[in-house]
Design a protein around this motif. Sequence first.
Motif, PDB file in Angstrom:
ATOM      1  N   UNK A  19       0.845  -1.187   0.000  1.00 50.87           N
ATOM      2  CA  UNK A  19       0.000   0.000   0.000  1.00 50.87           C
ATOM      3  C   UNK A  19       0.879   1.234   0.000  1.00 50.87           C
ATOM      4  N   UNK A  20       0.738   2.080  -1.000  1.00 55.91           N
ATOM      5  CA  UNK A  20       1.496   3.329  -1.089  1.00 55.91           C
ATOM      6  C   UNK A  20       0.565   4.481  -0.737  1.00 55.91           C
ATOM      7  N   UNK A  21       1.062   5.411   0.065  1.00 56.48           N
ATOM      8  CA  UNK A  21       0.207   6.459   0.616  1.00 56.48           C
ATOM      9  C   UNK A  21       0.723   7.841   0.228  1.00 56.48           C
ATOM     10  N   UNK A  22      -0.150   8.610  -0.408  1.00 57.00           N
ATOM     11  CA  UNK A  22       0.103  10.040  -0.623  1.00 57.00           C
ATOM     12  C   UNK A  22      -0.100  10.753   0.711  1.00 57.00           C
ATOM     13  N   UNK A  23       0.947  11.398   1.200  1.00 59.30           N
ATOM     14  CA  UNK A  23       0.846  12.227   2.399  1.00 59.30           C
ATOM     15  C   UNK A  23       0.686  13.676   1.957  1.00 59.30           C
ATOM     16  N   UNK A  24      -0.412  14.297   2.326  1.00 59.92           N
ATOM     17  CA  UNK A  24      -0.669  15.662   1.874  1.00 59.92           C
ATOM     18  C   UNK A  24       0.374  16.617   2.431  1.00 59.92           C
ATOM     19  N   UNK A  25       1.149  17.228   1.532  1.00 61.90           N
ATOM     20  CA  UNK A  25       2.270  18.094   1.904  1.00 61.90           C
ATOM     21  C   UNK A  25       3.228  17.403   2.872  1.00 61.90           C
ATOM     22  N   UNK A  26       3.286  16.083   2.777  1.00 62.64           N
ATOM     23  CA  UNK A  26       4.215  15.311   3.599  1.00 62.64           C
ATOM     24  C   UNK A  26       3.788  15.108   5.033  1.00 62.64           C
ATOM     25  N   UNK A  64       3.926  -1.046   3.705  1.00 62.55           N
ATOM     26  CA  UNK A  64       3.441   0.322   3.551  1.00 62.55           C
ATOM     27  C   UNK A  64       4.564   1.217   3.034  1.00 62.55           C
ATOM     28  N   UNK A  65       4.258   2.014   2.010  1.00 67.82           N
ATOM     29  CA  UNK A  65       5.182   3.017   1.474  1.00 67.82           C
ATOM     30  C   UNK A  65       4.564   4.392   1.716  1.00 67.82           C
ATOM     31  N   UNK A  66       5.263   5.244   2.428  1.00 63.12           N
ATOM     32  CA  UNK A  66       4.792   6.603   2.688  1.00 63.12           C
ATOM     33  C   UNK A  66       5.446   7.562   1.697  1.00 63.12           C
ATOM     34  N   UNK A  67       4.620   8.278   0.933  1.00 62.20           N
ATOM     35  CA  UNK A  67       5.140   9.175  -0.087  1.00 62.20           C
ATOM     36  C   UNK A  67       5.142  10.629   0.315  1.00 62.20           C
ATOM     37  N   UNK A  68       5.979  11.408  -0.331  1.00 67.75           N
ATOM     38  CA  UNK A  68       6.048  12.870  -0.184  1.00 67.75           C
ATOM     39  C   UNK A  68       6.661  13.330   1.138  1.00 67.75           C
ATOM     40  N   UNK A  69       7.453  12.519   1.782  1.00 66.75           N
ATOM     41  CA  UNK A  69       8.047  12.940   3.057  1.00 66.75           C
ATOM     42  C   UNK A  69       8.996  14.112   2.878  1.00 66.75           C
ATOM     43  N   UNK A  70       9.502  14.316   1.660  1.00 62.09           N
ATOM     44  CA  UNK A  70      10.379  15.455   1.409  1.00 62.09           C
ATOM     45  C   UNK A  70       9.635  16.786   1.513  1.00 62.09           C
ATOM     46  N   UNK A  76       8.271   0.836   7.984  1.00 60.81           N
ATOM     47  CA  UNK A  76       7.676   1.116   6.672  1.00 60.81           C
ATOM     48  C   UNK A  76       8.750   1.692   5.747  1.00 60.81           C
ATOM     49  N   UNK A  77       8.385   1.846   4.483  1.00 60.12           N
ATOM     50  CA  UNK A  77       9.282   2.469   3.510  1.00 60.12           C
ATOM     51  C   UNK A  77       8.971   3.951   3.398  1.00 60.12           C
ATOM     52  N   UNK A  78      10.013   4.749   3.229  1.00 60.52           N
ATOM     53  CA  UNK A  78       9.887   6.201   3.138  1.00 60.52           C
ATOM     54  C   UNK A  78      10.278   6.641   1.731  1.00 60.52           C
ATOM     55  N   UNK A  79       9.322   7.205   1.006  1.00 55.40           N
ATOM     56  CA  UNK A  79       9.582   7.651  -0.360  1.00 55.40           C
ATOM     57  C   UNK A  79       9.854   9.149  -0.387  1.00 55.40           C
ATOM     58  N   UNK A  80      11.019   9.502  -0.856  1.00 53.80           N
ATOM     59  CA  UNK A  80      11.384  10.902  -1.089  1.00 53.80           C
ATOM     60  C   UNK A  80      11.265  11.105  -2.588  1.00 53.80           C
ATOM     61  N   UNK A  81      10.147  11.705  -2.986  1.00 55.58           N
ATOM     62  CA  UNK A  81       9.752  11.668  -4.380  1.00 55.58           C
ATOM     63  C   UNK A  81       9.695  13.063  -4.992  1.00 55.58           C
ATOM     64  N   UNK A  82      10.713  13.824  -4.800  1.00 50.69           N
ATOM     65  CA  UNK A  82      10.916  15.085  -5.504  1.00 50.69           C
ATOM     66  C   UNK A  82      12.178  14.915  -6.331  1.00 50.69           C
ATOM     67  N   UNK A  83      12.554  15.858  -7.151  1.00 51.89           N
ATOM     68  CA  UNK A  83      11.914  17.167  -7.262  1.00 51.89           C
ATOM     69  C   UNK A  83      10.708  17.147  -8.188  1.00 51.89           C
ATOM     70  N   UNK A 143      11.930   8.873  -5.975  1.00 50.07           N
ATOM     71  CA  UNK A 143      11.085   9.000  -7.154  1.00 50.07           C
ATOM     72  C   UNK A 143      11.023  10.436  -7.624  1.00 50.07           C
ATOM     73  N   UNK A 144      10.399  10.637  -8.785  1.00 51.72           N
ATOM     74  CA  UNK A 144      10.326  11.967  -9.355  1.00 51.72           C
ATOM     75  C   UNK A 144       8.971  12.633  -9.216  1.00 51.72           C
ATOM     76  N   UNK A 145       7.890  11.847  -9.178  1.00 48.94           N
ATOM     77  CA  UNK A 145       6.527  12.346  -9.033  1.00 48.94           C
ATOM     78  C   UNK A 145       6.208  13.456 -10.035  1.00 48.94           C
ATOM     79  N   UNK A 146       6.321  13.135 -11.305  1.00 47.81           N
ATOM     80  CA  UNK A 146       5.970  14.083 -12.363  1.00 47.81           C
ATOM     81  C   UNK A 146       4.449  14.109 -12.489  1.00 47.81           C
ATOM     82  N   UNK A 147       3.819  15.212 -12.100  1.00 44.97           N
ATOM     83  CA  UNK A 147       2.359  15.251 -12.028  1.00 44.97           C
ATOM     84  C   UNK A 147       1.702  16.120 -13.098  1.00 44.97           C
TER      85      UNK A 147
END
Length: 309
Positions: free
Chosen positions: A161-168, A189-195, A211-218, A248-252
């Motif tokens: 399960x990967x989770x979008x964290x609003x503004x980290x 569990x993968x937590x996204x946007x921690x950056x 859990x896993x910590x995704x730093x998905x910028x820039x 990750x890059x998170x190109x939106x």
Amino acid sequence: MSAVRTVLGDVPPEHLGVCDAHDHLFLGSPQLPGQELRSVPAARAELAAFRELGGGTVVQWTPYGLGRRAADLPPLSRETGVHVVAATGLHQAVHYDEETLGALRGRLAEVFVTELTAGIGTSGVRAGFVKVAGGFHGLDAHARWTMTAAAEAHRATGAPIAVHLELGTGAPDVLELLCGRLGVPPHRVVLGHLNRCPDPVVHRWVAESGCYLAFDGPSRAHHATDQRMPEAVQALAEAGFADRLLLGGDTTTAAARSTGDGPGMPYLLRRLRPRLEAALGTEVVARVLVENPARAFAVDWSPPGEEHR
């Protein structure tokens, strides 16, 4: 045997290679009007540029109802030689109309399981994980509904399960619900946007959970804390959590692609990788880009109905 479920089928984790653990080839939302990622040629160009720099896998976090274009993913993967992992799941309520959400009431977990095991729509493409989303410093009723369904889908399939964290933000609440009340193992569990919220105390706390910590910028849309991201990754690696980190890059948006005005997928390997290697060494960065995503997204896929832990 564990495998990563890609759009071309299940592959051994060791075949992923260098992984962009959070990005988007296709995405459309009313929250991003006029910036939809819809172009197949542009997606192909991003994957080709990523491949040229040594990239092997892209994990697309685009969930249900946001323009995944699942049928276009297999030919793109074949043409570029890049593995692609697709998502099921549901984003925040603001990304959907009431009709769409109403049609999912009472059957959300079933939809997730179907997309993980049988395929997305008529495409035959099976998702490899579930993507859900929290709110700003907390969880609303929609988030609790989607995370409960995600936990049910995990128990049926083993899918991460990967989770979008609003503004980290909101990571403690997410873990309290998913791993505490709903019983999902932290390593699933993968937590996204921690950056986006560079709080070293919270980063350390969630890393200790397992859990896993995704730093998905820039990302062009979320660049305010990009300069703090390498610092945060280095601090966690030096504290002994290098095996929990993903990049990750998170190109939106279309503008954020390398074919537009933004860094796009190639930036992860062209600029960020050398910067991290200078701080952490090539061995640690290779672990973050290769070994960690292989573990994070690998599943012992068993028939629905068998309990997974």
